[in-house]
Design an enzyme around this catalytic site. Structure first.
Site, mmCIF file in Angstrom:
data_model
loop_
_atom_site.group_PDB
_atom_site.id
_atom_site.type_symbol
_atom_site.label_atom_id
_atom_site.label_comp_id
_atom_site.label_asym_id
_atom_site.label_seq_id
_atom_site.Cartn_x
_atom_site.Cartn_y
_atom_site.Cartn_z
ATOM 1 N N GLY A 65 0.773 -1.311 0.032
ATOM 2 C CA GLY A 65 -0.003 0.135 0.040
ATOM 3 C C GLY A 65 0.801 1.313 -0.043
ATOM 4 O O GLY A 65 2.013 1.127 0.353
ATOM 5 N N CYS A 114 5.488 -6.107 1.219
ATOM 6 C CA CYS A 114 5.654 -4.799 1.376
ATOM 7 C C CYS A 114 5.181 -4.054 2.492
ATOM 8 O O CYS A 114 5.559 -4.134 3.505
ATOM 9 C CB CYS A 114 5.166 -4.149 0.014
ATOM 10 N N TYR A 115 4.138 -3.189 2.342
ATOM 11 C CA TYR A 115 3.654 -2.393 3.760
ATOM 12 C C TYR A 115 3.042 -3.476 4.615
ATOM 13 O O TYR A 115 3.246 -3.507 5.841
ATOM 14 C CB TYR A 115 2.336 -1.897 3.161
ATOM 15 N N HIS A 175 7.428 -7.245 -4.321
ATOM 16 C CA HIS A 175 6.133 -7.905 -4.978
ATOM 17 C C HIS A 175 6.493 -8.947 -5.646
ATOM 18 O O HIS A 175 6.922 -8.900 -6.765
ATOM 19 C CB HIS A 175 5.491 -6.695 -5.708
ATOM 20 N N GLU A 230 4.298 -10.861 -6.931
ATOM 21 C CA GLU A 230 3.155 -11.126 -8.029
ATOM 22 C C GLU A 230 3.137 -10.516 -9.441
ATOM 23 O O GLU A 230 2.366 -10.758 -10.158
ATOM 24 C CB GLU A 230 1.743 -10.600 -7.215
ATOM 25 N N ASP A 250 -20.501 -10.524 -20.290
ATOM 26 C CA ASP A 250 -20.794 -10.863 -18.971
ATOM 27 C C ASP A 250 -22.097 -10.890 -18.404
ATOM 28 O O ASP A 250 -22.575 -11.878 -18.048
ATOM 29 C CB ASP A 250 -20.190 -9.394 -18.036
ATOM 30 N N LYS A 274 -12.500 -11.191 -16.167
ATOM 31 C CA LYS A 274 -13.011 -11.650 -17.620
ATOM 32 C C LYS A 274 -12.824 -12.881 -18.020
ATOM 33 O O LYS A 274 -13.618 -13.629 -18.541
ATOM 34 C CB LYS A 274 -12.410 -10.604 -18.292
#
Length: 534
Positions: free
Chosen positions: A60, A91-92, A180, A182, A239, A389
């Site tokens: 964050g 991280c945060y 990170h 990810e 959708d 999606k």
């Protein structure tokens, strides 16, 4: 509708506002593990209700020293430890763990942003016992750093500058990564996440779309009584079509679909979509032409948020009227409205009820999330609200929705209202845009590029430019072309067309569409821009 019952191997992410939080969710789901994001400041009762096997504290933009710094609730660490729940801070999230458990976090003398090299120190659980001494490139993004660890924690990786890059307390099952994992800029990040989830936490890779489908059908049948009827708002997009097909599978002919032509559709969209519904999907659909009604309400409106709100309100008014007509026919008024809201819609829109999202900024209001009136009479059924999606397309394949339909590019609920910048009723803006968009999309199809692009469309700009056409000076409209690649719509890169393709399309547009003498291309990624212009 209530959130479906969580599986024991759910990975719960507490969101502290990182721009990468959604990527953590996507990466974990790609490993066939169900993951869900809730606010980092959720109550302990809310967190425990999901019965998670693992909790991840996201990154964050905050400093743990800020007065209003978000944090997990009191008792969270004790609950996790007593229930054998593994905790990973990113991280945060790492800094939060250190500070809350008695360590020290200070403002770093030298900030670490971008690609950095780290080295694994000795044996560790999070990297694997054989990884000691290994070096790897990772993506850092932090100003504060941990300088003193809480009791029982040890440093298991450091940056080249000597900062803590990873830590762990094996007995408490608490871990932290200062980088990170990810993002693709951390090449071994997925390997680390995979090892952590399967080898350290013992999570099973048993989440399948078929399971979610059966769970949603069960929830729908629990929500809708056997004598109740449901309305579904069909837009012609992937959708809402998949949502309608799923609900139809659950309750059959008690589902009544309505397709509203709001005057903001693409070239021949009503004809094409209704034909598909009738011939391929066999869904019961009523078409309502309300184009004059919508355009009358939008006359003179230029603010994009106001346009979205107006459109959302008019849609609901029409659905209420449709419900009244069904009441006359069946003797009972429908109480529910099905919408194809997706997870990115929820993330980007106004905070949805019950999620307490307070540390991510609203990017825009979607008409099926933030644009709905507060006094709406119909209760929402949103069976896709936890999906991205590509996951919706996978569900659609399981439900036998035609592949060609599933590959359609996303189209915004407010339609061309957010692709005509300014007043949509001004002059012939909508007609010009329809023609330009049709040429652009057909050219993409002819070039065999349609399936390689996440979304492509044209935009009508509220400016005119000087040109020369037919040996005469013109003062005509400017249009923009936008095409992006993406996995889930949360981030996107602009598509790099060959120059010849752009040259051909530009010539076709200027030669075929009266009133256009200049074509430009949008080459902005997301972020910093959004995919749509408004």
């Amino acid at each position: 509708m209530e959130t479906p019952t969580m599986k024991p191997d759910t990975v719960l992410i507490l969101d502290y506002g990182s721009q990468y939080t959604h990527l953590i969710t996507r990466r974990i789901r790609s490993l066939n593990v169900f993951s869900l994001v809730i606010s980092g400041t959720s109550s302990l009762k809310s967190i425990t209700s999901y019965n998670p096997r693992v909790v991840i504290l996201s990154g964050g933009p905050h400093s743990v020293h800020a007065l209003d710094a978000p944090s997990f609730p009191d008792g969270f660490i004790e609950w996790a430890e007593s229930n054998g729940v593994h905790v990973l801070g990113i991280c945060y999230g790492l800094q939060l763990i250190v500070q809350k458990l008695g360590g020290v976090v200070v403002e770093g003398e030298s900030k670490e942003y971008g690609k950095m090299e780290i080295e694994v120190k000795g044996k560790s659980e999070i990297f694997g016992s054989e990884s000691g001494g290994e070096k790897q490139m990772v993506w850092m993004s932090h100003g504060d750093e941990a300088v003193k660890l809480p009791e029982g924690f040890e440093v298991v990786a450091q940056s080249a500058q000597g900062a803590v890059a990873a830590l762990e307390n094996r007995s408490k099952k608490i871990y932290g990564l200062q980088y990170h994992p990810e993002v693709t800029h951390s090449p071994k990040g997925m390997e680390t996440l995979r090892h952590f989830l399967f080898d350290v936490c013992g999570v099973s890779a048993d989440w399948k779309m078929e399971d979610l489908m059966e769970e949603e059908i069960k929830v729908i049948n629990q929500t809708v009584a056997s004598d109740e009827h449901v309305i579904c708002a069909l837009s012609g997009g992937v959708d809402s079509t998949v949502a309608a097909t799923l609900v139809h599978k659950a309750i059959g002919d008690r589902l009544h679909c309505v397709f509203v032509d709001n005057g903001l559709l693409r070239y021949k969209e009503q004809e094409r979509v209704m034909d598909t519904f009738e011939k391929d999907l066999h869904l019961p659909v009523t078409c309502v032409d309300a184009s004059e009604r919508f355009l009358s309400e939008l006359k003179g409106v230029v603010d994009p948020e106001t346009k979205r709100k107006i459109i959302g309100k008019e849609f609901i008014n029409i659905f209420d009227q449709f419900a009244q007509e069904l009441e006359k026919k069946y003797g009972k008024k429908p109480a529910f409205l099905v919408q194809g809201t997706l997870y990115p819609d929820v993330i980007e829109s106004c905070p949805p009820p019950g999620t307490d999202r307070t540390h991510s900024h609203t990017i825009k209001s979607h008409h099926n999330v933030g644009g709905l009136p507060k006094d709406m009479k119909l209760k929402l059924i949103e069976p896709l609200k936890l999906l991205f999606k590509d996951e919706v397309r996978e569900l659609g394949r399981i439900l036998n929705v035609p592949v060609g339909f599933l590959k359609r590019h996303p189209f915004p609920g407010p339609g061309l209202a957010v692709r005509v910048l300014g007043d949509v009723t001004q002059g012939n803006a909508l007609e010009v845009l329809r023609q330009v968009d049709e040429i652009f999309i057909q050219s993409i199809r002819d070039a065999g590029l349609y399936d390689s692009i996440w979304q492509a469309f044209a935009v009508f700009l509220p400016v005119r430019s000087v040109g020369v056409q037919g040996d005469k000076r013109t003062h005509s409209h400017v249009v923009a072309l936008r095409a992006v690649t993406s996995q889930d719509g949360m981030t996107a890169d602009w598509f790099n067309f060959e120059h010849k393709f752009l040259d051909d399309v530009s010539r076709k547009i200027c030669n075929s569409v009266q009133g256009v003498n200049r074509v430009v291309q949008d080459i902005t990624s997301k972020p910093p821009s959004t995919i749509e212009w408004e």
